[in-house]
Enzyme design. Structure first.
Site, PDB file in Angstrom:
ATOM      1  N   LYS A   1       0.845  -1.196   0.000  1.00 14.91           N
ATOM      2  CA  LYS A   1       0.000   0.000   0.000  1.00 14.91           C
ATOM      3  C   LYS A   1       0.879   1.244   0.000  1.00 14.91           C
ATOM      4  CE  LYS A   1      -4.361  -1.377   2.184  1.00 14.91           C
ATOM      5  NZ  LYS A   1      -5.236  -1.173   3.357  1.00 14.91           N
TER       6      LYS A   1
ATOM      7  N   GLU B   1     -19.604  -8.533   8.912  1.00 20.17           N
ATOM      8  CA  GLU B   1     -20.659  -7.871   9.677  1.00 20.17           C
ATOM      9  C   GLU B   1     -21.664  -8.865  10.250  1.00 20.17           C
ATOM     10  OE1 GLU B   1     -19.025  -5.006   6.669  1.00 20.17           O
ATOM     11  OE2 GLU B   1     -19.803  -7.060   6.572  1.00 20.17           O
TER      12      GLU B   1
ATOM     13  N   ARG C   1     -25.795  -5.273   5.923  1.00 15.85           N
ATOM     14  CA  ARG C   1     -25.315  -6.596   5.539  1.00 15.85           C
ATOM     15  C   ARG C   1     -25.599  -7.651   6.618  1.00 15.85           C
ATOM     16  NH1 ARG C   1     -19.449  -6.183   2.822  1.00 15.85           N
ATOM     17  NH2 ARG C   1     -20.434  -7.475   1.237  1.00 15.85           N
TER      18      ARG C   1
END
Length: 635
Positions: free
Chosen positions: A284, A369, A397
């Site tokens: 990243k 979730e 979700r």
């Protein structure tokens, strides 16, 4: 002199992937270097997502170089990592508008470009979508490659494994690329590993493997021995065969910043049929040292100094997330049964301090979730008090778990719902437009809607004291700057508060739209009520308001359908009270990206919009004699 052309001489000639495919392989590194520099230059001026995109420059370039996009399908997971994809697919000159009103979306949108094959703001959807596209191509007898790119964080979600399991079982012609940027792979990823992977995916080895598989199918005992021998050998030189056990042809890990190896490997994998899995390792923030050193800090950024990486002065105004963060730590000191749970949103949901001060009671369950809520339910069963910090859009979700695992069993779980309402630059996929509607119909659920920071702290405390399912919803960003009290006050359940007294109209405000409602009321001689609770409602006060006013107005930062206003309508109907009621809220459509202030104005939820909606209502011009007659009947 065209300085942009001088700075990016090759990139400026690439108006779509067909131009890229005219480049020689020797030019691809230059394409990557110019794309990375262009991305840093642009985002440093306007802000946006940075670190993830910097890590996918080589992968993006290789994908569009090897595959015949847009006919071949490339499915990105979420959109944080897809800025280079936008640059190389005809949107380079519009990148400076990204996340701006009327500009490019910060995520992928099918109606923005034919190269955006699947739009998503939530993670872990790419493999399922790509599998669907691969099956569709098969049904239509199309010779088409389908590629899904998923990150090491996103693959932690159950949905990703469901898709992998399904794809391997049906022998679908799909390539899944795992973009692993968490540095969990050992440092010996490099030339030797790249050589092994290129060797293992090359045409000679591939043809031998495929031919041997066919030949050995008629000799089961020899076939099983050969398979065990291959796995034993690969186990000594390559990572686990987990994905091959799921039915995938596994390749990797390889260096995701080595453009030559990427192109060679993708070309080799393109010639192999069936489910394939390529594991690449990237960094990243690649190519921009500040982002490499602090990828979380440079995930989503405000404008910054291109040379130093320094940001401007940060606002000292506290956000609602800050309010929650401090309350959680304070409450944890008071009650040792409190546990904090987040589905991979430690920074965004304000759990950094809690994770440091109460590490033994902090649980990041990854991007899961559904698991987060059932995990909380299990804890509640055995005496803990779980606080689940979750964005409104992500709570969607886990709706079945909310109902089936928590509400049906009447368990003591608290939801701290961040990013409720409009979220500004992140747009439709991240807006918390529906939580009041889908929570209000759930039995045993108490819903708090604070109007400012001080009330938010008291409501978090009040919700925690309540035994059962509670939800406190608050918006992204800052409020009016209301100073919080150290000592927290428990707000009596289902009680509203009259904040301004008028005569003709009563405005029932839910949540942080209260200041706008108060400002609108000044020109209307209207009563204003801070309702505070969406469920249960203050029925006694609503009856009183109906008896003293010509009509009622409800205001909320949630869709009108099924929201708080609908709850008021249902109460009035069940009580036999006939009074004109105007419901103001978010419209029945998705709201594009822009500043929160401009979007609220667009939806008529600023002071001017509320006042205009009321004065234009036919109820506002109702005959006084009819109004008096109705009030008498209500009394």
């Amino acid at each position: 002199m065209n300085t942009t052309t001088d700075k990016y001489p090759l990139l400026m000639t690439l108006n779509d992937p067909s131009d890229l495919r005219q480049c020689t392989e020797d030019q691809l590194q230059q394409v990557c270097d110019e794309t990375r520099s262009f991305l840093i230059d642009t985002v440093s001026k306007i802000g946006g997502h940075l670190a993830a995109g910097l890590g996918t420059v080589e992968l993006t370039t290789a994908l569009h170089y090897v595959f015949n996009t847009p006919d071949d399908r490339i499915v990105w997971d979420i959109g944080h990592q897809a800025y280079p994809h936008k640059i190389l697919t005809g949107r380079r000159d519009e990148l400076h508008t990204i996340r701006q009103p009327g500009g490019l979306s910060g995520f992928l949108k099918r109606n923005e470009s034919i190269y955006d094959t699947f739009g998503a703001g939530h993670s872990s959807t790419s493999i399922s979508a790509a599998l669907g596209m691969a099956v569709a191509a098969s049904q239509q007898n199309l010779d088409r490659d389908v590629v899904a790119i998923i990150g090491d964080g996103a693959i932690t979600a159950g949905m990703a494994f469901e898709a992998l399991n399904n794809a391997g079982d049906m022998d679908a012609n799909v390539l899944v690329i795992l973009n692993d940027n968490d540095m969990s792979i050992s440092p010996n990823v490099g030339a030797f590993k790249n050589y092994l992977t290129r060797l293992m995916t090359g045409p000679t080895v591939s043809s031998v493997r495929q031919g041997a598989k066919k030949a050995l199918n008629i000799m089961p005992e020899v076939r099983d021995y050969a398979r065990r021998w291959e796995e034993h050998v690969k186990g000594m030189i390559l990572p686990s065969t987990f994905f091959e056990e799921m039915g995938f042809y596994y390749a990797g890990p390889i260096d995701g910043h080595d453009i030559d190896t990427l192109v060679t490997t993708l070309n080799n994998l393109k010639e192999i049929q069936g489910p394939r899995f390529l594991h690449i390792v990237t960094k990243k923030g690649k190519g921009f040292e500040p982002a490499e050193d602090a990828p979380i800090k440079y995930h989503g950024v405000a404008p910054f100094n291109r040379t130093t990486g320094e940001f401007g002065k940060k606002s000292k105004v506290r956000t609602y997330t800050d309010v929650f963060s401090d309350w959680l730590c304070d409450m944890a000191v008071q009650d040792k049964k409190l546990v904090g749970i987040t589905p991979a949103m430690r920074e965004g949901s304000g759990l950094v301090r809690f994770s440091e001060e109460h590490a033994d009671r902090y649980y990041d369950v990854a991007i899961a979730e559904q698991h987060a809520l059932t995990f909380a339910a299990g804890m509640a069963c055995d005496g803990q008090k779980p606080v689940v910090a979750i964005y409104s859009t992500f709570l969607q979700r886990a709706y079945d778990q909310l109902i089936h695992d928590i509400s049906v069993q009447d368990l003591d779980v608290m939801l701290a719902i961040d990013r409720a309402g409009l979220v500004g630059a992140d747009g439709a996929t991240h807006a918390g437009m529906f939580d009041l509607s889908f929570l209000r119909c759930v039995p045993h659920c108490v819903i708090y809607a604070p109007s400012d920071e001080a009330e938010c702290r008291d409501m978090l405390y009040s919700a925690y004291q309540h035994k059962g399912l509670t939800a406190v919803r608050y918006p992204r960003g800052t409020g009016i700057g209301a100073k919080e009290r150290v000592e927290m006050t428990e707000i009596p359940l289902g009680t509203a508060n009259v904040v301004a007294q008028g005569s003709k109209v009563a405005i029932l405000s839910f949540g942080t739209v209260l200041p706008a409602a108060q400002k609108a009321a000044q020109a209307l001689d209207a009563t204003v009520v801070n309702m505070r609770f969406v469920k249960p409602l203050d029925g006694k006060l609503i009856r009183k308001l109906a008896a003293e006013h010509d009509f009622l107005v409800t205001v909320e930062e949630n869709v009108v359908a099924g929201g708080a206003g609908s709850g008021v309508n249902e109460f009035l109907s069940s009580a036999g009270i006939n009074i004109p009621t105007l419901n103001l809220g978010l419209p029945d459509r998705y709201i594009d990206h822009g500043s929160q202030e401009s979007l609220l104005a667009e939806c008529g939820l600023d002071a001017t919009g509320i006042e205009t909606s009321i004065t234009n209502s036919p109820f506002f011009k109702m005959d006084d004699s009819l109004s008096t007659e109705r009030k008498t009947a209500v009394k």
